[in-house]
Design an enzyme around this catalytic site. Sequence first.
Site, mmCIF file in Angstrom:
data_model
loop_
_atom_site.group_PDB
_atom_site.id
_atom_site.type_symbol
_atom_site.label_atom_id
_atom_site.label_comp_id
_atom_site.label_asym_id
_atom_site.label_seq_id
_atom_site.Cartn_x
_atom_site.Cartn_y
_atom_site.Cartn_z
ATOM 1 N N THR A 101 -63.428 -98.840 78.470
ATOM 2 C CA THR A 101 -63.426 -100.130 79.223
ATOM 3 C C THR A 101 -62.441 -100.724 78.230
ATOM 4 O OG1 THR A 101 -65.721 -99.983 80.438
ATOM 5 C CG2 THR A 101 -65.705 -102.049 79.865
ATOM 6 N N ARG A 132 -72.306 -98.856 92.896
ATOM 7 C CA ARG A 132 -73.060 -99.346 90.825
ATOM 8 C C ARG A 132 -71.607 -100.271 90.822
ATOM 9 N NH1 ARG A 132 -71.680 -99.649 85.814
ATOM 10 N NH2 ARG A 132 -73.094 -99.583 84.422
ATOM 11 N N GLY A 155 -71.578 -102.197 86.479
ATOM 12 C CA GLY A 155 -71.622 -102.378 85.841
ATOM 13 C C GLY A 155 -71.694 -104.380 85.025
ATOM 14 N N ASP A 156 -72.326 -103.728 84.451
ATOM 15 C CA ASP A 156 -72.442 -105.137 82.985
ATOM 16 C C ASP A 156 -70.507 -106.197 82.607
ATOM 17 O OD1 ASP A 156 -70.951 -103.198 81.380
ATOM 18 O OD2 ASP A 156 -70.822 -103.891 80.132
ATOM 19 N N THR A 212 -68.998 -103.145 75.878
ATOM 20 C CA THR A 212 -68.751 -101.657 76.911
ATOM 21 C C THR A 212 -69.644 -101.316 75.911
ATOM 22 O OG1 THR A 212 -67.233 -100.021 76.589
ATOM 23 C CG2 THR A 212 -67.208 -101.729 74.432
ATOM 24 N N GLY A 213 -69.825 -100.855 77.325
ATOM 25 C CA GLY A 213 -71.382 -99.456 76.836
ATOM 26 C C GLY A 213 -71.813 -99.276 77.907
ATOM 27 N N GLY A 239 -74.506 -100.037 80.444
ATOM 28 C CA GLY A 239 -73.605 -101.586 81.266
ATOM 29 C C GLY A 239 -75.492 -101.835 81.949
HETATM 30 N N1 ASP Z 1 -70.287 -101.016 80.354
HETATM 31 C C1 ASP Z 1 -69.307 -100.461 81.312
HETATM 32 C C2 ASP Z 1 -70.474 -100.721 82.388
HETATM 33 O O1 ASP Z 1 -71.104 -100.127 82.665
HETATM 34 C C3 ASP Z 1 -68.458 -98.729 81.478
HETATM 35 C C4 ASP Z 1 -68.047 -98.570 79.661
HETATM 36 O O2 ASP Z 1 -68.124 -100.162 78.624
HETATM 37 O O3 ASP Z 1 -68.085 -97.781 78.900
HETATM 38 O O4 ASP Z 1 -69.587 -100.044 83.685
#
Ligand code: ASP
Length: 398
Positions: A258, A286, A288-289, A309-310, A312
């Site tokens: 991301t 879906r 995400g964040d 990032t992470g 979500g």
């Molecule tokens: N945060 C992103 C999501 O959940 C994914 C990521 O940052 O790797 O869509």
Amino acid sequence: MPSSRTPAWILPSLLAVTVTAALVAVPGAGGAAAPSSAVPVAAEQDGPGPDTAEQSKTAQGRAVQGEPGTTKPRPDARDVVLAVHGGAGAALDRETTTPAREKAYRDGLARALRAGQKVLDRRGTSLDAVEAAVKVLEDDPLFNAGKGAVFTADASHELDASVMRGSDLAAGAVAGVRNLRNPVEGARLVMEKSRHVMLSGEGADDFGQQHGLATVTQDYYWTQARWDALIRAKETASGSKTAAKTPEALADEQSKGTVGAVALDGRGDLAAATSTGGLTNKLPGRIGDSPVIGAGTYAKNGTLAASATGAGEVFIRGAATSTISNLMEFARLPLASAAYEVLVKRLPALGGDGGVIALGPNGDFDAPHSSPGMLHGYLTEDGAVVTKVFPDESPANT
Ligand code: ASP
């Protein structure tokens, strides 16, 4: 199973994945081609070169080195005007990453920083700078945003992005878009040309197209590495043998990819932007964040600009970026302490890890992460570019 929106071209391949669970990744198949010539490690870094602690100190004079093993209350660097990230995860592994591969990642981050710098140098806004930086990362197939976005469970691509301006809390986002070449442009458009904050799906794609944004068909986003990652995810889910991983596939997996940017302009205005293809093998629909203001993206003059990032779902439940801002505003925590509190102490307790790039109004910059690594880089006021792609360049939890 494929949805009615799954493009016809993908169906034979998808069937092969779901039915033939023992498929293995094609040896040597990777994402974007690495540069053909061998290159010096970290040659793309301007100014300080490889960002070891020692070099950061001497070349920049501004990186802030914490005491090993101490709890993190200090920013990573000062006098930062722009920062980008290329995703949390394991970052790259020194043992398995080739110099060419390392260079490709560092170059990608540095190119994004230089694109944002151009904007800031001609007295453009922080919002223009983060958009420019994220666009470069969206166009780079190494990263999980725009070209190079991961696959959903039905082998399509659905992309999320958002932007926020710190001066007036204006914000825009698109979620689940399937045809915008640069979702961050869609987010900016929603902010400036609609009365809404977030548009999703076909409505968002149509809105972008009506306003002249570049559109693409789904095959534009395709990369071999992300396809291989989908196959592996399906094999893992079905319990079949794990496919052998190429170094490229490993690198793509280690870095979830991301992207995001934060900037501070000459007027003192902060801005943030985030863009992603989401998670490999996510359910269609879906979100995400990344497009959620206050979770993946937040900017408020006086506190910070942040892009996350992470995992979500956890960042949404923990209202990650707005909580950092609130801790700064209401609990009077300094940027590094507030970011550390949320990223390292609170979010892992909710069951997910990740990282954030956070930039304060005085140029303090921090990049705390609970994941083993986070690809990121920053640009200081005097034009020095620093990139960090290995976990030992920015150890987690410190
Ligand atoms: N945060 C992103 C999501 O959940 C994914 C990521 O940052 O790797 O869509």
